[in-house]
Design a protein around this motif. Structure first.
Motif, PDB file in Angstrom:
ATOM      1  N   LEU A  32       0.854  -1.276   0.060  1.00  0.00           N
ATOM      2  CA  LEU A  32       0.136   0.095   0.053  1.00  0.00           C
ATOM      3  C   LEU A  32       0.916   1.305   0.032  1.00  0.00           C
ATOM      4  O   LEU A  32       1.783   1.269   0.713  1.00  0.00           O
ATOM      5  CB  LEU A  32      -0.935  -0.037   1.141  1.00  0.00           C
ATOM      6  CG  LEU A  32      -1.952  -1.331   1.367  1.00  0.00           C
ATOM      7  CD1 LEU A  32      -2.767  -1.103   2.566  1.00  0.00           C
ATOM      8  CD2 LEU A  32      -2.974  -1.109   0.085  1.00  0.00           C
ATOM      9  N   SER A  33       0.413   2.334  -0.751  1.00  0.00           N
ATOM     10  CA  SER A  33       1.005   3.528  -0.913  1.00  0.00           C
ATOM     11  C   SER A  33       2.768   3.418  -1.424  1.00  0.00           C
ATOM     12  O   SER A  33       3.520   3.488  -0.814  1.00  0.00           O
ATOM     13  CB  SER A  33       1.285   4.432   0.177  1.00  0.00           C
ATOM     14  OG  SER A  33       0.064   4.682   0.787  1.00  0.00           O
ATOM     15  N   PRO A  34       2.760   2.251  -2.249  1.00  0.00           N
ATOM     16  CA  PRO A  34       4.417   2.132  -2.825  1.00  0.00           C
ATOM     17  C   PRO A  34       4.985   3.475  -3.349  1.00  0.00           C
ATOM     18  O   PRO A  34       6.173   3.430  -3.436  1.00  0.00           O
ATOM     19  CB  PRO A  34       3.986   1.228  -4.190  1.00  0.00           C
ATOM     20  CG  PRO A  34       2.646   1.389  -4.437  1.00  0.00           C
ATOM     21  CD  PRO A  34       1.977   1.920  -3.453  1.00  0.00           C
ATOM     22  N   GLN A  35       4.416   4.492  -3.618  1.00  0.00           N
ATOM     23  CA  GLN A  35       4.991   5.750  -4.235  1.00  0.00           C
ATOM     24  C   GLN A  35       5.385   6.589  -3.111  1.00  0.00           C
ATOM     25  O   GLN A  35       6.207   7.290  -3.262  1.00  0.00           O
ATOM     26  CB  GLN A  35       3.922   6.407  -4.943  1.00  0.00           C
ATOM     27  CG  GLN A  35       2.756   7.426  -4.184  1.00  0.00           C
ATOM     28  CD  GLN A  35       1.790   6.472  -3.431  1.00  0.00           C
ATOM     29  OE1 GLN A  35       1.524   5.125  -3.694  1.00  0.00           O
ATOM     30  NE2 GLN A  35       1.014   6.739  -2.745  1.00  0.00           N
ATOM     31  N   VAL A  36       5.208   6.316  -1.810  1.00  0.00           N
ATOM     32  CA  VAL A  36       5.480   7.104  -0.760  1.00  0.00           C
ATOM     33  C   VAL A  36       7.057   6.496  -0.470  1.00  0.00           C
ATOM     34  O   VAL A  36       7.280   5.258   0.109  1.00  0.00           O
ATOM     35  CB  VAL A  36       4.786   6.910   0.589  1.00  0.00           C
ATOM     36  CG1 VAL A  36       5.140   7.527   1.729  1.00  0.00           C
ATOM     37  CG2 VAL A  36       3.371   7.421   0.131  1.00  0.00           C
ATOM     38  N   ALA A  72      11.260   6.210   3.906  1.00  0.00           N
ATOM     39  CA  ALA A  72      11.679   7.055   5.000  1.00  0.00           C
ATOM     40  C   ALA A  72      10.687   8.031   5.483  1.00  0.00           C
ATOM     41  O   ALA A  72      10.498   8.402   6.516  1.00  0.00           O
ATOM     42  CB  ALA A  72      12.813   7.851   4.613  1.00  0.00           C
ATOM     43  N   ASP A  73       9.584   8.116   4.641  1.00  0.00           N
ATOM     44  CA  ASP A  73       8.402   8.976   5.026  1.00  0.00           C
ATOM     45  C   ASP A  73       7.335   8.353   5.759  1.00  0.00           C
ATOM     46  O   ASP A  73       6.599   8.878   6.111  1.00  0.00           O
ATOM     47  CB  ASP A  73       7.964   9.669   3.699  1.00  0.00           C
ATOM     48  CG  ASP A  73       8.859  10.893   3.154  1.00  0.00           C
ATOM     49  OD1 ASP A  73       9.783  11.111   3.987  1.00  0.00           O
ATOM     50  OD2 ASP A  73       8.447  11.238   2.134  1.00  0.00           O
ATOM     51  N   PHE A 105       1.560   7.668   9.740  1.00  0.00           N
ATOM     52  CA  PHE A 105       1.875   8.993   8.722  1.00  0.00           C
ATOM     53  C   PHE A 105       2.798   8.568   7.654  1.00  0.00           C
ATOM     54  O   PHE A 105       3.661   7.660   7.435  1.00  0.00           O
ATOM     55  CB  PHE A 105       2.914   9.833   9.575  1.00  0.00           C
ATOM     56  CG  PHE A 105       2.125  10.637  10.803  1.00  0.00           C
ATOM     57  CD1 PHE A 105       1.308  11.614  10.681  1.00  0.00           C
ATOM     58  CD2 PHE A 105       2.179   9.906  11.991  1.00  0.00           C
ATOM     59  CE1 PHE A 105       0.866  12.253  11.832  1.00  0.00           C
ATOM     60  CE2 PHE A 105       1.524  10.344  12.931  1.00  0.00           C
ATOM     61  CZ  PHE A 105       0.854  11.432  13.128  1.00  0.00           C
ATOM     62  N   GLU A 106       2.463   9.479   6.639  1.00  0.00           N
ATOM     63  CA  GLU A 106       2.981   9.407   5.258  1.00  0.00           C
ATOM     64  C   GLU A 106       3.687  10.852   5.088  1.00  0.00           C
ATOM     65  O   GLU A 106       2.916  11.733   4.759  1.00  0.00           O
ATOM     66  CB  GLU A 106       2.171   9.049   4.079  1.00  0.00           C
ATOM     67  CG  GLU A 106       1.892   7.577   4.151  1.00  0.00           C
ATOM     68  CD  GLU A 106       0.811   7.339   2.941  1.00  0.00           C
ATOM     69  OE1 GLU A 106       0.558   8.157   2.034  1.00  0.00           O
ATOM     70  OE2 GLU A 106       0.609   6.011   2.706  1.00  0.00           O
ATOM     71  N   THR A 155      10.048  -0.340   8.543  1.00  0.00           N
ATOM     72  CA  THR A 155       9.379   0.984   8.422  1.00  0.00           C
ATOM     73  C   THR A 155       9.667   1.259  10.000  1.00  0.00           C
ATOM     74  O   THR A 155       9.499   0.551  10.851  1.00  0.00           O
ATOM     75  CB  THR A 155       7.821   1.108   8.299  1.00  0.00           C
ATOM     76  OG1 THR A 155       7.616   0.721   6.813  1.00  0.00           O
ATOM     77  CG2 THR A 155       7.152   2.271   8.598  1.00  0.00           C
ATOM     78  N   ARG A 156      10.019   2.679  10.344  1.00  0.00           N
ATOM     79  CA  ARG A 156      10.204   3.195  11.453  1.00  0.00           C
ATOM     80  C   ARG A 156       8.945   3.071  12.538  1.00  0.00           C
ATOM     81  O   ARG A 156       7.831   3.344  12.045  1.00  0.00           O
ATOM     82  CB  ARG A 156      10.575   4.574  11.533  1.00  0.00           C
ATOM     83  CG  ARG A 156      10.911   5.288  12.885  1.00  0.00           C
ATOM     84  CD  ARG A 156      11.350   6.619  12.513  1.00  0.00           C
ATOM     85  NE  ARG A 156      11.636   7.235  13.958  1.00  0.00           N
ATOM     86  CZ  ARG A 156      11.449   8.688  13.875  1.00  0.00           C
ATOM     87  NH1 ARG A 156      10.909   9.460  12.828  1.00  0.00           N
ATOM     88  NH2 ARG A 156      11.666   9.383  15.060  1.00  0.00           N
ATOM     89  N   VAL A 157       9.010   2.512  13.748  1.00  0.00           N
ATOM     90  CA  VAL A 157       7.978   2.318  14.699  1.00  0.00           C
ATOM     91  C   VAL A 157       8.567   3.266  15.977  1.00  0.00           C
ATOM     92  O   VAL A 157       9.853   3.059  16.269  1.00  0.00           O
ATOM     93  CB  VAL A 157       7.744   0.944  15.010  1.00  0.00           C
ATOM     94  CG1 VAL A 157       6.604   0.757  16.276  1.00  0.00           C
ATOM     95  CG2 VAL A 157       7.282   0.213  13.790  1.00  0.00           C
TER      96      VAL A 157
END
Length: 343
Positions: free
Chosen positions: A200-204, A207-208, A223-224, A338-340
């Motif tokens: 999901l949201s592969p374009q993001v 790091a965001d 968040f994106e 992904t950062r948690v």
């Protein structure tokens, strides 16, 4: 899910760090937990859940339900909050009369499936699509039973077995904890197609993306960049098995995991096959995952993990890195997650 909360990532993190997040969310009308999405049926998740004549714990008790009883749900209403959970005031009106508090009711459906006769050689992920299903130790209707599997739990299907003598079709699943195969009637499992396992949201940019977990308010927020894309109540670790605070990443994942502390504990033992959509963020077994054994979000209830309704944990699983290919039942990529942030 998100309820039109207009806060930037920067403002959200500042408010959370100040300890004022609960107040701000209350002022914005996001002061209660969201139960799992309403369904036509509910499964009783522990024995002795009362049926009341009004949506309040002060009302008259009409009946006590036994564990795994499946009831018909008529509507979702607001009532009293549960003891120790000020975020949850959701009750279910039961078809035939009476009300039950949502925390002990798993919303379920009965969606029987047509048999699929061929699956990939590596296997395929499936999910239970009925309130509960018995497993069998052999692919026969009258074979000895194994354990029960519950709605929304996921399992890795190794092969399809057709028993011609009784004209039945079975999915052989492999339990990664017991190291043993079991058989499930094909009509009780939905095979999950590859397009439900895409990113999901592969374009993001990776790091965001940020997953923020606030223990005080029992909130998971994604968040994106500066944009908030998901916010929901969770259940974190209860006292004695607290969720660790700090900065982590979702570096290894299982789409299905048998979670248990048997052998490590003499009390508060849990044994949960097929826990769905597990995004692990520590090397000690802490994960964001789906939950079929309660519906009481907004209160610490876990043994250290972050409990979410299964559909939301699936969203996190698909949205966060690393992406697990459909043919894989596990992926471990340190440094690629992904950062948690747990505060």
């Amino acid at each position: 899910m998100i309820k039109n909360i207009q806060l930037s990532r920067r403002d959200f993190l500042k408010i959370s760090a100040s300890g004022a997040l609960a107040f701000v969310l209350s002022e914005m009308g996001f002061d209660r937990a969201l139960a799992a999405p309403p369904a036509s049926q509910g499964r009783i998740t522990w024995s002795g859940i009362p049926l009341y004549d009004a949506p309040t714990f002060k009302a008259n008790e009409l009946h006590l339900f036994g564990i795994d009883k499946v009831i018909s749900l008529k509507a979702e209403v607001q009532g009293d909050e549960s003891f120790g959970n000020s975020f949850n005031r959701i009750w279910y009106e039961v078809d035939g009369g009476g009300y039950v508090f949502s925390g002990g009711i798993q919303p379920v459906e009965t969606n029987y499936q047509k048999a699929v006769y061929e699956i990939p050689e590596a296997g395929q992920l499936g999910e239970i699509c009925v309130p509960m299903s018995l497993t069998h130790l052999a692919p026969y209707t009258y074979a000895k039973n194994g354990h029960r599997l519950y709605y929304g739990s996921t399992h890795w299907i190794k092969r399809v077995v057709v028993t011609r003598e009784e004209k039945s079709v079975w999915y052989e699943i492999f339990d990664d904890e017991l190291k043993k195969s079991f058989y499930v009637p094909s009509f009780n499992m939905r095979l999950i197609p590859d397009d439900e396992l895409t990113m999901l949201s592969p374009q993001v940019p990776a790091a965001d993306k940020l997953i923020h977990i606030d223990i005080a308010t029992q909130m998971v927020t994604a968040f994106e960049g500066e944009k908030m894309v998901l916010s929901a109540r969770c259940s974190s670790g209860q006292r004695g098995t607290d969720t660790p605070k700090g900065e982590f990443s979702t570096f290894h994942k299982w789409p299905s995991r048998h979670m248990t502390n048997q052998g490590d504990a003499v009390q508060n033992v849990y044994n949960l096959p097929g826990v769905p959509w597990c995004s692990f963020f520590t090397g000690m077994g802490h994960a964001i995952h789906g939950t079929y054994w309660h519906n009481d979000y907004g209160r610490p209830r876990s043994h250290g993990c972050i409990n979410l309704p299964s559909e939301l944990s699936k969203w996190i699983y698909r949205w966060s890195n690393p992406l697990v290919p459909p043919e894989e039942d596990y992926l471990n990529l340190p440094g690629a997650g992904t950062r948690v942030l747990v505060v």
